[in-house]
Design an enzyme around this catalytic site. Structure first.
Site, short mmCIF file in Angstrom:
data_model
loop_
_atom_site.label_atom_id
_atom_site.label_comp_id
_atom_site.label_asym_id
_atom_site.label_seq_id
_atom_site.Cartn_x
_atom_site.Cartn_y
_atom_site.Cartn_z
N TYR A 24 26.99 -4.36 29.92
CA TYR A 24 27.22 -5.00 28.63
C TYR A 24 27.71 -6.41 28.94
O TYR A 24 28.87 -6.60 29.30
CB TYR A 24 28.32 -4.25 27.85
CG TYR A 24 27.93 -2.87 27.38
CD1 TYR A 24 26.94 -2.71 26.43
CD2 TYR A 24 28.56 -1.73 27.86
CE1 TYR A 24 26.59 -1.46 25.96
CE2 TYR A 24 28.22 -0.47 27.40
CZ TYR A 24 27.23 -0.33 26.45
OH TYR A 24 26.89 0.91 25.99
N THR A 72 20.80 -6.24 20.85
CA THR A 72 21.37 -5.34 19.83
C THR A 72 20.84 -5.69 18.44
O THR A 72 20.23 -6.74 18.22
CB THR A 72 22.92 -5.39 19.82
OG1 THR A 72 23.32 -6.70 19.43
CG2 THR A 72 23.49 -5.07 21.18
N LYS A 83 18.90 15.14 20.38
CA LYS A 83 18.23 13.83 20.41
C LYS A 83 17.24 13.79 21.59
O LYS A 83 16.12 13.30 21.46
CB LYS A 83 19.25 12.69 20.52
CG LYS A 83 20.15 12.53 19.30
CD LYS A 83 20.85 11.16 19.22
CE LYS A 83 22.07 11.03 20.08
NZ LYS A 83 22.85 9.79 19.83
N PRO A 117 23.14 -14.26 18.91
CA PRO A 117 24.15 -15.24 18.49
C PRO A 117 23.96 -15.62 17.03
O PRO A 117 22.89 -15.42 16.45
CB PRO A 117 23.86 -16.45 19.40
CG PRO A 117 23.05 -15.91 20.53
CD PRO A 117 22.26 -14.77 19.97
N LYS A 118 25.04 -16.20 16.46
CA LYS A 118 25.01 -16.49 15.01
C LYS A 118 24.27 -17.78 14.68
O LYS A 118 23.81 -17.97 13.57
CB LYS A 118 26.45 -16.58 14.49
CG LYS A 118 27.15 -15.23 14.45
CD LYS A 118 28.31 -15.27 13.45
CE LYS A 118 28.90 -13.90 13.22
NZ LYS A 118 29.89 -13.51 14.22
N ASP A 161 34.36 8.95 16.10
CA ASP A 161 34.72 9.70 14.89
C ASP A 161 35.37 11.04 15.24
O ASP A 161 36.07 11.64 14.42
CB ASP A 161 33.47 10.01 14.04
CG ASP A 161 32.93 8.76 13.35
OD1 ASP A 161 33.59 7.72 13.43
OD2 ASP A 161 31.84 8.86 12.76
N GLU A 211 22.61 -6.13 28.73
CA GLU A 211 22.55 -6.12 27.26
C GLU A 211 23.06 -7.44 26.68
O GLU A 211 24.05 -7.99 27.15
CB GLU A 211 23.42 -4.98 26.70
CG GLU A 211 23.37 -4.94 25.17
CD GLU A 211 24.33 -3.93 24.57
OE1 GLU A 211 24.08 -2.73 24.72
OE2 GLU A 211 25.31 -4.37 23.94
P1 FAD Z 1 24.31 9.48 16.09
O1 FAD Z 1 23.82 9.87 17.41
O2 FAD Z 1 23.44 9.77 14.92
O3 FAD Z 1 25.67 10.23 15.76
C1 FAD Z 1 26.95 9.78 16.13
C2 FAD Z 1 27.85 10.98 16.24
O4 FAD Z 1 27.96 11.62 14.98
C3 FAD Z 1 27.29 12.01 17.21
O5 FAD Z 1 27.71 11.71 18.51
C4 FAD Z 1 27.83 13.28 16.62
O6 FAD Z 1 29.14 13.48 17.04
C5 FAD Z 1 27.84 13.03 15.12
N1 FAD Z 1 26.59 13.46 14.45
C6 FAD Z 1 25.73 12.67 13.78
N2 FAD Z 1 24.73 13.39 13.26
C7 FAD Z 1 24.94 14.66 13.61
C8 FAD Z 1 24.25 15.87 13.38
N3 FAD Z 1 23.12 15.91 12.67
N4 FAD Z 1 24.77 17.00 13.90
C9 FAD Z 1 25.92 16.97 14.62
N5 FAD Z 1 26.61 15.84 14.87
C10 FAD Z 1 26.14 14.70 14.38
N6 FAD Z 1 25.63 -0.25 16.69
C11 FAD Z 1 24.94 -1.21 16.02
O7 FAD Z 1 25.16 -1.40 14.83
N7 FAD Z 1 23.97 -1.95 16.65
C12 FAD Z 1 23.64 -1.77 17.96
O8 FAD Z 1 22.76 -2.46 18.49
C13 FAD Z 1 24.35 -0.78 18.70
N8 FAD Z 1 24.07 -0.53 20.00
C14 FAD Z 1 24.72 0.48 20.65
C15 FAD Z 1 24.36 0.79 21.98
C16 FAD Z 1 24.99 1.82 22.66
C17 FAD Z 1 24.57 2.14 24.09
C18 FAD Z 1 26.02 2.56 22.03
C19 FAD Z 1 26.74 3.66 22.78
C20 FAD Z 1 26.39 2.28 20.72
C21 FAD Z 1 25.73 1.25 20.01
N9 FAD Z 1 26.04 0.95 18.68
C22 FAD Z 1 25.36 -0.02 18.00
C23 FAD Z 1 27.12 1.69 18.00
C24 FAD Z 1 26.57 2.91 17.23
O9 FAD Z 1 25.74 2.47 16.18
C25 FAD Z 1 27.76 3.69 16.69
O10 FAD Z 1 28.48 4.29 17.74
C26 FAD Z 1 27.45 4.67 15.58
O11 FAD Z 1 28.70 5.09 15.00
C27 FAD Z 1 26.75 5.92 16.05
O12 FAD Z 1 25.45 5.69 16.40
P2 FAD Z 1 24.63 6.84 17.18
O13 FAD Z 1 23.25 6.41 17.31
O14 FAD Z 1 25.38 7.27 18.35
O15 FAD Z 1 24.73 7.98 16.06
#
Ligand code: FAD
Length: 324
Positions: free
Chosen positions: A286, A53, A183, A26-27, A160, A22
């Site tokens: 990563y 990302t 999902k 860069p900025k 969270d 992954e």
């Molecule tokens: P979701 O899967 O939508 O939800 C996160 C959590 O909220 C869930 O695990 C659940 O506990 C709760 N939740 C949400 N909706 C519901 C629902 N309808 N019902 C029940 N529970 C719910 N961030 C970036 O900005 N850019 C990136 O490129 C990026 N890449 C990432 C790559 C990986 C592999 C990981 C693990 C994280 C990455 N992130 C990135 C961070 C990510 O955006 C954050 O962790 C964000 O807070 C949650 O995204 P998610 O897609 O897991 O959210």
């Protein structure tokens, strides 16, 4: 090609372990060019895919789209683009998906996203999406089977859900898993996990996912420790548990960057060995846009050719400096 097909093909053919890298955008333009030089060297080791990302709220949209296109069509590595859906109008999401489709990219990591820098909470754009599940459903409804869709999984539950004592309640953890299954049921075909340093937690998470009927591959996200402060910052942000023996090993060497990196390579190697011993044959690194640690781990595991590492990198990880 879809990453899921490459992964299934590799495990179906000879059961070999495969890996991916992954990167983040860069900025500066100079940073982007440096990244491509590094990526070119790393891709010579034949990763199954590389991903790039997406800045929360679309903050890196243009750069991410440009890098993804160059990765797929100039570096010629199977590319997965991250895409977040909150703080983003649907038109911007569709523009991103249409663009990568036109460029032959078939892989998306569908995410909710974190709040943009300086904000505490994410904001649902009017008519937009609230969570990654919404995005997965949208991609399947609008683009059918064209994209392979990956989603994020959280071995320790989403940050969270993590309380002050550093853990999620059993109920929060199981709700998190149930949501992950939604999902997958909505069309995600691959899960990449949040970073972790307690391998037992990851292995339990995989078992728990299987128990509730999640069948797609679950790929461990391995973040090598490159420097002490960065490690504490990242684990603090993600609320990751750090086993006491890791803190104890780092404490005496925390001011020596080379020693910390060597320990990070040793630790990453041991974590991957344990994961592979449990039959998991895909590793996601990563890289934080750095090559030494990721390549050091893969070399120790015998997954890349040592001769190619020494040719591509004027540096070799110290062997067996640390013992478990
Ligand atoms: P979701 O899967 O939508 O939800 C996160 C959590 O909220 C869930 O695990 C659940 O506990 C709760 N939740 C949400 N909706 C519901 C629902 N309808 N019902 C029940 N529970 C719910 N961030 C970036 O900005 N850019 C990136 O490129 C990026 N890449 C990432 C790559 C990986 C592999 C990981 C693990 C994280 C990455 N992130 C990135 C961070 C990510 O955006 C954050 O962790 C964000 O807070 C949650 O995204 P998610 O897609 O897991 O959210």
């Amino acid at each position: 090609m879809k990453v899921i097909d490459k992964i299934r093909g590799a495990s179906g053919n000879d059961g070999r372990t495969v890996f991916s890298f992954e990167f983040f955008p860069p900025k500066t333009e100079e940073g982007v060019e440096n990244l491509f030089e590094r990526m070119d060297r790393m891709v010579a080791h034949n990763p199954t895919f590389c991903d790039i990302t997406w800045g929360a709220g679309g903050s890196t949209a243009d750069v991410t789209l440009d890098i993804a296109n160059r990765m797929q069509n100039m570096i010629c590595v199977e590319t997965m683009m991250h895409l977040t859906c909150t703080n983003m109008p649907v038109e911007k999401i569709d523009h991103a998906l249409d663009t990568i489709k036109a460029n032959g990219i078939q892989n998306v990591l569908a995410l909710r996203g974190d709040p943009p820098h300086g904000q505490d909470k994410f904001v649902q754009v009017a008519g937009g999406f609230a969570c990654a599940l919404d995005l997965v459903q949208h991609i399947r409804a609008k683009y059918g089977d064209y994209f392979g869709i990956t989603v994020a999984g959280y071995p320790e539950a989403h940050p969270d859900m993590i309380q002050e004592d550093g853990s999620a309640t059993a109920e929060a953890y199981s709700n998190d898993l149930a949501y992950l299954k939604k999902k997958a049921d909505a069309g995600a075909d691959l899960i990449i996990t949040q970073l972790f340093y307690d391998t037992d937690i990851f292995l339990k998470f995989v078992d728990d996912c299987r128990q509730i009927g999640i069948t797609c591959p679950i790929v461990p996200g391995i973040m090598p420790i490159n420097n002490y402060k960065g490690f504490l910052r990242m684990t603090g942000f993600c609320k990751t548990k750090i086993p006491s023996e890791i803190l104890a090993a780092l404490d005496p060497i925390k001011d020596n960057e080379e020693a910390v990196r060597a320990y990070g390579i040793h630790l990453g190697t041991e974590m991957c060995k344990k994961i592979m011993a449990h039959g998991i044959k895909t590793l996601h690194l990563y890289t934080l846009n750095m090559e030494k640690s990721a390549l050091g781990i893969l070399m120790n595991l015998g997954l890349i050719e040592e001769s190619k590492v020494s040719r591509s990198l004027p540096w070799r990880p110290p062997a067996n400096v640390f013992r478990v």
